[in-house]
Design a protein around this motif. Structure first.
Motif, short mmCIF file in Angstrom:
data_model
loop_
_atom_site.label_atom_id
_atom_site.label_comp_id
_atom_site.label_asym_id
_atom_site.label_seq_id
_atom_site.Cartn_x
_atom_site.Cartn_y
_atom_site.Cartn_z
N ASP A 46 -83.07 -57.16 -29.23
CA ASP A 46 -84.13 -56.40 -29.09
C ASP A 46 -84.84 -55.70 -30.29
O ASP A 46 -84.49 -55.98 -31.40
CB ASP A 46 -83.62 -55.26 -28.16
N ASP A 47 -85.67 -54.51 -30.09
CA ASP A 47 -86.30 -54.20 -31.29
C ASP A 47 -85.43 -53.55 -32.35
O ASP A 47 -85.82 -53.30 -33.41
CB ASP A 47 -87.56 -53.24 -30.75
N MET A 48 -84.36 -53.05 -32.02
CA MET A 48 -83.33 -52.46 -32.76
C MET A 48 -82.53 -53.48 -33.15
O MET A 48 -81.40 -53.15 -33.86
CB MET A 48 -82.77 -51.33 -32.12
N GLY A 49 -82.38 -54.70 -32.73
CA GLY A 49 -81.48 -55.73 -33.29
C GLY A 49 -80.22 -55.82 -32.40
O GLY A 49 -79.20 -56.60 -32.73
N ALA A 50 -80.10 -55.09 -31.52
CA ALA A 50 -78.99 -55.11 -30.51
C ALA A 50 -79.38 -56.41 -29.63
O ALA A 50 -80.55 -56.76 -29.33
CB ALA A 50 -78.61 -53.85 -29.60
N ALA A 51 -78.11 -56.99 -29.18
CA ALA A 51 -78.24 -58.27 -28.57
C ALA A 51 -78.33 -57.98 -26.92
O ALA A 51 -77.72 -56.93 -26.63
CB ALA A 51 -76.94 -58.95 -28.90
N PHE A 52 -78.90 -58.93 -26.28
CA PHE A 52 -78.88 -58.94 -24.89
C PHE A 52 -78.86 -60.35 -24.32
O PHE A 52 -79.31 -61.33 -25.33
CB PHE A 52 -80.02 -58.14 -24.21
N VAL A 53 -78.30 -60.63 -23.45
CA VAL A 53 -78.49 -62.30 -22.85
C VAL A 53 -79.74 -62.35 -22.00
O VAL A 53 -80.29 -61.48 -21.22
CB VAL A 53 -77.28 -62.18 -21.53
N ALA A 54 -80.63 -63.47 -22.51
CA ALA A 54 -81.74 -63.57 -22.00
C ALA A 54 -81.96 -64.60 -21.35
O ALA A 54 -82.84 -65.04 -20.46
CB ALA A 54 -82.82 -64.05 -23.44
N LYS A 55 -81.08 -65.59 -21.26
CA LYS A 55 -80.83 -66.84 -20.25
C LYS A 55 -79.49 -67.00 -20.01
O LYS A 55 -78.51 -67.27 -20.96
CB LYS A 55 -81.46 -68.04 -20.86
N GLN A 56 -78.79 -67.01 -18.73
CA GLN A 56 -77.68 -67.15 -18.36
C GLN A 56 -77.42 -68.83 -18.56
O GLN A 56 -78.29 -69.55 -18.26
CB GLN A 56 -77.01 -66.90 -17.02
N PRO A 57 -76.04 -69.12 -18.83
CA PRO A 57 -75.87 -70.47 -18.89
C PRO A 57 -75.64 -71.37 -17.59
O PRO A 57 -75.20 -70.70 -16.59
CB PRO A 57 -74.69 -70.64 -19.71
N VAL A 58 -76.07 -72.56 -17.45
CA VAL A 58 -76.09 -73.29 -16.52
C VAL A 58 -75.09 -74.59 -16.53
O VAL A 58 -74.06 -74.64 -16.01
CB VAL A 58 -77.26 -73.77 -15.85
N ALA A 59 -75.61 -75.46 -17.54
CA ALA A 59 -74.92 -76.53 -17.90
C ALA A 59 -73.49 -76.33 -18.63
O ALA A 59 -73.28 -75.03 -19.18
CB ALA A 59 -75.65 -77.50 -18.67
N ASP A 60 -72.57 -77.16 -18.64
CA ASP A 60 -71.15 -77.02 -19.19
C ASP A 60 -71.34 -76.66 -20.63
O ASP A 60 -70.56 -75.70 -21.21
CB ASP A 60 -70.31 -78.12 -19.09
N GLU A 61 -72.15 -77.31 -21.34
CA GLU A 61 -72.46 -77.00 -22.96
C GLU A 61 -73.01 -75.76 -23.08
O GLU A 61 -72.80 -74.96 -24.08
CB GLU A 61 -73.20 -78.05 -23.57
N GLU A 62 -73.71 -75.37 -22.28
CA GLU A 62 -74.34 -73.82 -22.32
C GLU A 62 -73.38 -72.98 -22.08
O GLU A 62 -73.39 -71.79 -22.80
CB GLU A 62 -75.74 -73.84 -21.26
N LYS A 63 -72.50 -73.05 -21.17
CA LYS A 63 -71.48 -72.02 -20.80
C LYS A 63 -70.43 -72.05 -22.04
O LYS A 63 -70.06 -71.15 -22.50
CB LYS A 63 -70.68 -72.42 -19.65
#
Ligand code: SF4
Length: 83
Positions: A46-63
């Motif tokens: 985010d604007d402060m450098g803190a992380a958030f999940v923007a896209k959930q994983p679907v494929a096994d390699e993404e997970k």
């Protein structure tokens, strides 16, 4: 343990989430940049450098990429029990 009661407000809905930086239990994101460097398709800052999940994983390699990022977070701010 990440805190699913204190999720970053920009997390997309789903299993993986980042804990808000304001979490008082010590699990909040410290903006180290590890997760969004390791798995930029899924984690963003985010604007402060803190992380958030923007896209959930679907494929096994993404997970696997999200799990690796989760296990690499130095303050255990990432959870996978968000559903
Ligand atoms: S690895 Fe953890 S502390 Fe670092 S930016 Fe990601 S959620 Fe925040």
């Amino acid at each position: 343990m990440a805190n699913k009661n204190m999720k970053h407000p920009q997390n997309v809905a789903g299993k993986f989430y980042c804990t808000d930086a304001n979490d008082m239990s010590g699990q909040g994101c410290i903006s180290c940049g590890v997760c969004y460097s390791m798995a930029p398709d899924h984690f963003q800052s985010d604007d402060m450098g803190a992380a958030f999940v923007a896209k959930q994983p679907v494929a096994d390699e993404e997970k696997a990429a999200c799990k690796e990022a989760m296990e690499s977070c130095p303050v255990s701010s990432i959870g996978d029990d968000g559903e």
